[in-house]
Design an enzyme around this catalytic site. Sequence first.
Site, mmCIF file in Angstrom:
data_model
loop_
_atom_site.group_PDB
_atom_site.id
_atom_site.type_symbol
_atom_site.label_atom_id
_atom_site.label_comp_id
_atom_site.label_asym_id
_atom_site.label_seq_id
_atom_site.Cartn_x
_atom_site.Cartn_y
_atom_site.Cartn_z
ATOM 1 N N SER A 161 -19.794 71.799 39.581
ATOM 2 C CA SER A 161 -21.050 72.370 39.086
ATOM 3 C C SER A 161 -22.010 72.435 40.254
ATOM 4 O O SER A 161 -21.855 71.708 41.245
ATOM 5 C CB SER A 161 -21.638 71.472 37.985
ATOM 6 O OG SER A 161 -22.974 71.814 37.693
ATOM 7 N N TYR A 164 -25.180 63.088 34.990
ATOM 8 C CA TYR A 164 -24.300 64.244 35.172
ATOM 9 C C TYR A 164 -24.224 64.640 36.644
ATOM 10 O O TYR A 164 -23.138 64.922 37.171
ATOM 11 C CB TYR A 164 -24.819 65.407 34.336
ATOM 12 C CG TYR A 164 -23.967 66.652 34.385
ATOM 13 C CD1 TYR A 164 -22.656 66.642 33.938
ATOM 14 C CD2 TYR A 164 -24.489 67.861 34.864
ATOM 15 C CE1 TYR A 164 -21.870 67.784 33.975
ATOM 16 C CE2 TYR A 164 -23.713 69.007 34.898
ATOM 17 C CZ TYR A 164 -22.414 68.968 34.459
ATOM 18 O OH TYR A 164 -21.643 70.105 34.486
#
Length: 256
Positions: A141, A154
């Site tokens: 990501s 995250y």
Amino acid sequence: MTVAAATKRIAIVTGASSGIGAATACGLAAAGYRVVLTARRKDRIEALAAELTDAGHDAMAYALDVTDRAAVDTFATAFKKIAVLVNNAGGALGADPVATSDPADWRRMYETNVLGTLNVTQALLPALTASGDGTVVVLSSTAGHGTYEGGGGYVAAKHAEHVLAETLRLEIVGTPVRVIEIAPGMVKTDEFALTRFGGDSEKAAKVYAGVADPLTAEDVADTITWAVTRPPHVNIDLLVVRPRAQASNTKVHRES
């Protein structure tokens, strides 16, 4: 399982029950691979495998929790050679600041995004090497390349996943396996934001509010399929893909 006897080149996709994983399975099937769909939700992957088979592609489903190492090792015994592994299983939980976030969420994100990728990659690396031109894809990501408020757990997990891919590439250079990292930015899927906010659809909708065209799962799957289908000597080390409206993790154009 009889996949080891298959004559087609095999591509395994984790987290294939929805979103980017499901779209990637479709893309690789259309590209001619025999696709093995894995995820915890057996009914979802079996339904998708049936759809792909009905459409003339070669697909099968295998229920798997990537955080269960014993189950992953058992799964891996079915394969002598595989061409592609797409480590897609993962996700985000919560958006609280570091000071008040839930350590259990951090642990779960690390186990799924990082240890899940490690488990499957370790277990299948011999079969990838035996293929003569294997490809490991790590779906990280943009959170693995920059931080933002409320994303600590995250972001930490995705940074670790990025480092895993980068380190693996260094360690196996000279073997017939390439390591590709795809790092998407804002992708609107049915489940990602909804899962992150514990099913709160109002909070999930705010993530994409005013953004005319966030990326879709199909956009990212198309990127993965393109990278995987380059000639074997071509390694797309890192590919960052964002919607045009997103300049960074913290700067997004939103129409009023």
